[in-house]
Design a protein around this motif. Structure first.
Motif, PDB file in Angstrom:
ATOM      1  N   ILE A 186      -2.299  15.646   2.963  1.00  0.00           N
ATOM      2  CA  ILE A 186      -1.521  14.983   1.912  1.00  0.00           C
ATOM      3  C   ILE A 186      -0.412  14.125   2.510  1.00  0.00           C
ATOM      4  O   ILE A 186      -0.160  13.005   2.036  1.00  0.00           O
ATOM      5  N   ALA A 187       0.248  14.621   3.551  1.00  0.00           N
ATOM      6  CA  ALA A 187       1.342  13.856   4.161  1.00  0.00           C
ATOM      7  C   ALA A 187       0.834  12.528   4.719  1.00  0.00           C
ATOM      8  O   ALA A 187       1.449  11.475   4.504  1.00  0.00           O
ATOM      9  N   ASP A 188      -0.290  12.574   5.422  1.00  0.00           N
ATOM     10  CA  ASP A 188      -0.860  11.338   5.970  1.00  0.00           C
ATOM     11  C   ASP A 188      -1.262  10.372   4.860  1.00  0.00           C
ATOM     12  O   ASP A 188      -1.074   9.149   4.982  1.00  0.00           O
ATOM     13  N   GLU A 189      -1.822  10.904   3.784  1.00  0.00           N
ATOM     14  CA  GLU A 189      -2.254  10.042   2.684  1.00  0.00           C
ATOM     15  C   GLU A 189      -1.055   9.385   1.998  1.00  0.00           C
ATOM     16  O   GLU A 189      -1.116   8.208   1.611  1.00  0.00           O
ATOM     17  N   MET A 190       0.035  10.112   1.861  1.00  0.00           N
ATOM     18  CA  MET A 190       1.221   9.533   1.225  1.00  0.00           C
ATOM     19  C   MET A 190       1.827   8.437   2.096  1.00  0.00           C
ATOM     20  O   MET A 190       2.278   7.394   1.590  1.00  0.00           O
ATOM     21  N   VAL A 191       1.828   8.656   3.413  1.00  0.00           N
ATOM     22  CA  VAL A 191       2.325   7.611   4.319  1.00  0.00           C
ATOM     23  C   VAL A 191       1.437   6.377   4.238  1.00  0.00           C
ATOM     24  O   VAL A 191       1.924   5.240   4.179  1.00  0.00           O
ATOM     25  N   SER A 192       0.116   6.586   4.222  1.00  0.00           N
ATOM     26  CA  SER A 192      -0.809   5.457   4.117  1.00  0.00           C
ATOM     27  C   SER A 192      -0.626   4.716   2.792  1.00  0.00           C
ATOM     28  O   SER A 192      -0.733   3.482   2.741  1.00  0.00           O
ATOM     29  N   MET A 193      -0.323   5.456   1.736  1.00  0.00           N
ATOM     30  CA  MET A 193      -0.094   4.809   0.447  1.00  0.00           C
ATOM     31  C   MET A 193       1.148   3.934   0.483  1.00  0.00           C
ATOM     32  O   MET A 193       1.156   2.821  -0.059  1.00  0.00           O
ATOM     33  N   ILE A 194       2.196   4.415   1.141  1.00  0.00           N
ATOM     34  CA  ILE A 194       3.425   3.618   1.256  1.00  0.00           C
ATOM     35  C   ILE A 194       3.160   2.344   2.058  1.00  0.00           C
ATOM     36  O   ILE A 194       3.606   1.253   1.693  1.00  0.00           O
ATOM     37  N   VAL A 195       2.411   2.478   3.155  1.00  0.00           N
ATOM     38  CA  VAL A 195       2.087   1.310   3.982  1.00  0.00           C
ATOM     39  C   VAL A 195       1.289   0.289   3.168  1.00  0.00           C
ATOM     40  O   VAL A 195       1.559  -0.920   3.196  1.00  0.00           O
ATOM     41  N   SER A 196       0.293   0.758   2.411  1.00  0.00           N
ATOM     42  CA  SER A 196      -0.526  -0.149   1.599  1.00  0.00           C
ATOM     43  C   SER A 196       0.302  -0.799   0.494  1.00  0.00           C
ATOM     44  O   SER A 196       0.127  -1.990   0.184  1.00  0.00           O
TER      45      SER A 196
ATOM     46  N   ALA B  54       2.396  -3.523   2.052  1.00  0.00           N
ATOM     47  CA  ALA B  54       1.556  -4.681   2.385  1.00  0.00           C
ATOM     48  C   ALA B  54       1.190  -5.453   1.126  1.00  0.00           C
ATOM     49  O   ALA B  54       1.151  -6.689   1.133  1.00  0.00           O
ATOM     50  N   TYR B  55       0.928  -4.739   0.044  1.00  0.00           N
ATOM     51  CA  TYR B  55       0.625  -5.399  -1.231  1.00  0.00           C
ATOM     52  C   TYR B  55       1.818  -6.222  -1.708  1.00  0.00           C
ATOM     53  O   TYR B  55       1.665  -7.370  -2.157  1.00  0.00           O
ATOM     54  N   GLU B  56       3.014  -5.653  -1.600  1.00  0.00           N
ATOM     55  CA  GLU B  56       4.218  -6.368  -2.009  1.00  0.00           C
ATOM     56  C   GLU B  56       4.457  -7.590  -1.131  1.00  0.00           C
ATOM     57  O   GLU B  56       4.889  -8.643  -1.621  1.00  0.00           O
ATOM     58  N   SER B  57       4.171  -7.475   0.167  1.00  0.00           N
ATOM     59  CA  SER B  57       4.362  -8.611   1.077  1.00  0.00           C
ATOM     60  C   SER B  57       3.425  -9.760   0.715  1.00  0.00           C
ATOM     61  O   SER B  57       3.832 -10.929   0.713  1.00  0.00           O
ATOM     62  N   ASN B  58       2.161  -9.428   0.412  1.00  0.00           N
ATOM     63  CA  ASN B  58       1.220 -10.468   0.008  1.00  0.00           C
ATOM     64  C   ASN B  58       1.622 -11.094  -1.320  1.00  0.00           C
ATOM     65  O   ASN B  58       1.469 -12.307  -1.527  1.00  0.00           O
TER      66      ASN B  58
ATOM     67  N   ILE C 269      -7.609  -6.277  -0.790  1.00  0.00           N
ATOM     68  CA  ILE C 269      -7.984  -5.200   0.128  1.00  0.00           C
ATOM     69  C   ILE C 269      -6.989  -4.051   0.073  1.00  0.00           C
ATOM     70  O   ILE C 269      -7.361  -2.884   0.224  1.00  0.00           O
ATOM     71  N   GLU C 270      -5.692  -4.355  -0.158  1.00  0.00           N
ATOM     72  CA  GLU C 270      -4.714  -3.276  -0.263  1.00  0.00           C
ATOM     73  C   GLU C 270      -4.933  -2.483  -1.548  1.00  0.00           C
ATOM     74  O   GLU C 270      -4.685  -1.273  -1.585  1.00  0.00           O
ATOM     75  N   GLN C 271      -5.410  -3.152  -2.595  1.00  0.00           N
ATOM     76  CA  GLN C 271      -5.765  -2.426  -3.810  1.00  0.00           C
ATOM     77  C   GLN C 271      -6.930  -1.480  -3.538  1.00  0.00           C
ATOM     78  O   GLN C 271      -6.944  -0.329  -3.995  1.00  0.00           O
ATOM     79  N   THR C 272      -7.910  -1.936  -2.757  1.00  0.00           N
ATOM     80  CA  THR C 272      -9.025  -1.066  -2.373  1.00  0.00           C
ATOM     81  C   THR C 272      -8.532   0.111  -1.544  1.00  0.00           C
ATOM     82  O   THR C 272      -9.009   1.244  -1.712  1.00  0.00           O
TER      83      THR C 272
ATOM     84  N   TRP D 255      -4.698 -18.254  -1.319  1.00  0.00           N
ATOM     85  CA  TRP D 255      -5.959 -17.521  -1.254  1.00  0.00           C
ATOM     86  C   TRP D 255      -5.915 -16.402  -0.201  1.00  0.00           C
ATOM     87  O   TRP D 255      -6.476 -15.321  -0.418  1.00  0.00           O
ATOM     88  N   SER D 256      -5.270 -16.642   0.920  1.00  0.00           N
ATOM     89  CA  SER D 256      -5.164 -15.609   1.957  1.00  0.00           C
ATOM     90  C   SER D 256      -4.362 -14.417   1.449  1.00  0.00           C
ATOM     91  O   SER D 256      -4.744 -13.255   1.645  1.00  0.00           O
ATOM     92  N   ALA D 257      -3.227 -14.702   0.797  1.00  0.00           N
ATOM     93  CA  ALA D 257      -2.409 -13.619   0.253  1.00  0.00           C
ATOM     94  C   ALA D 257      -3.146 -12.871  -0.857  1.00  0.00           C
ATOM     95  O   ALA D 257      -3.040 -11.637  -0.983  1.00  0.00           O
ATOM     96  N   ALA D 258      -3.909 -13.605  -1.664  1.00  0.00           N
ATOM     97  CA  ALA D 258      -4.679 -12.960  -2.727  1.00  0.00           C
ATOM     98  C   ALA D 258      -5.729 -12.016  -2.157  1.00  0.00           C
ATOM     99  O   ALA D 258      -5.944 -10.909  -2.671  1.00  0.00           O
ATOM    100  N   SER D 259      -6.386 -12.450  -1.062  1.00  0.00           N
ATOM    101  CA  SER D 259      -7.368 -11.565  -0.429  1.00  0.00           C
ATOM    102  C   SER D 259      -6.692 -10.323   0.146  1.00  0.00           C
ATOM    103  O   SER D 259      -7.259  -9.230   0.116  1.00  0.00           O
ATOM    104  N   GLY D 260      -5.459 -10.493   0.656  1.00  0.00           N
ATOM    105  CA  GLY D 260      -4.717  -9.344   1.159  1.00  0.00           C
ATOM    106  C   GLY D 260      -4.380  -8.358   0.060  1.00  0.00           C
ATOM    107  O   GLY D 260      -4.442  -7.142   0.260  1.00  0.00           O
ATOM    108  N   MET D 261      -4.015  -8.877  -1.126  1.00  0.00           N
ATOM    109  CA  MET D 261      -3.727  -7.986  -2.253  1.00  0.00           C
ATOM    110  C   MET D 261      -4.971  -7.224  -2.688  1.00  0.00           C
ATOM    111  O   MET D 261      -4.901  -6.037  -3.043  1.00  0.00           O
TER     112      MET D 261
END
Length: 276
Positions: free
Chosen positions: A240-250, A253-257, A14-17, A6-12
């Protein structure tokens, strides 16, 4: 292990959001006056596994044992930093330099606020006069909360807007070559711009969190007034550069969850096979 699922599912979730929000920022990178938004998260409830005094030999412990139950979206906040000032072919384009907002009247006759100043002259349905509007036909309001009309027999190409929002037109008979119409494009500020509620068409409406609109021309000296640059328009403040970096981070995190869910599932499967 069920907590982990359930914790990992909640993480997925929020990263989708977060990715949805980043996609919205990228989609509006060329939207005039758009302000980027950032998703903020917070933890869910914690479950106590052991109290502070629970030990095998009965001695006191300095801290308890708690396990978190995941995360959730706390808020999505807009950043109202100044966007790029872009030159426009529209002679009535207005760019705000500062923290101000234009006021327009929506179709529901309510007042909305915007940073997009791509204004046009449109014919009024009531008296066939030219009225200043935004691209969606919403009338721009003056300091009295009224629509801004162009005087009769005056060409829209001869209109000039001062840095304070004053509306003038070229008049060769005037001393300085311009005659003041007596109307001003109204500029407002808010105690907390983050609290504004965004609606469609680049418009925002005030809330209890944002506070009531403050008229710049009637405010005290602690409020820095904005200025208007005619012939320019404010672009979005999306990087755009900041948004692309944030997308990679998200995405990571989604893959980790997702991996945490797979690992928990494997552990549950192993536990179920022990009785065989």
């Amino acid at each position: 292990m069920m907590r982990a699922l359930w914790s990992a599912a909640s993480g997925m979730k929020i990263e989708q959001t977060a990715v949805d929000n980043i996609a919205n920022n990228l989609a509006n990178v060329n939207t005039l006056g758009y302000k980027e938004q950032t998703a903020q998260f917070k933890t869910l409830l914690y479950q106590n596994l052991q109290a502070q005094t629970t030990t095998a030999n009965g001695t006191n412990k300095p801290s308890s044992a708690q396990v978190g139950l995941g995360a959730r979206v706390a808020s999505i906040n807009a950043s109202y930093t100044q966007g790029a000032q872009l030159e426009s072919d529209n002679p009535m384009a207005c760019c705000i330099n500062g923290n101000g907002f234009f006021a327009v009247m929506g179709p529901d006759q309510e007042t909305y606020y915007t940073r997009s100043g791509d204004f046009l002259w449109a014919t009024s349905n009531e008296d066939d006069q030219l009225v200043l509007t935004d691209p969606n036909g919403n009338p721009v309001l003056d300091r009295e909360g009224e629509r801004i009309f162009l005087p009769e027999n005056i060409s829209s190409n001869n209109v000039s807007i001062g840095t304070d929002g004053s509306i003038m037109y070229r008049d060769p008979t005037a001393e300085n070559g311009f005659t003041d119409t007596g109307q001003f494009i109204a500029l407002y500020q808010f105690p907390n711009t983050t609290g504004l509620e965004k609606t469609a068409n680049n418009l925002s409406s005030p809330t209890l969190a944002s506070g009531a609109a403050i008229a710049e021309w009637d405010a005290d000296a602690t409020l820095t007034p904005s200025t208007i640059s005619q012939g320019y328009i404010e672009g979005s403040n999306v990087n755009i550069a900041d948004e692309m970096v944030s997308m990679i981070v998200s995405q990571r995190a989604y893959e980790s969850n997702s991996k945490a869910i797979t690992t928990s599932d494997s552990m549950l499967q192993t536990a179920n096979e022990l009785k065989r």
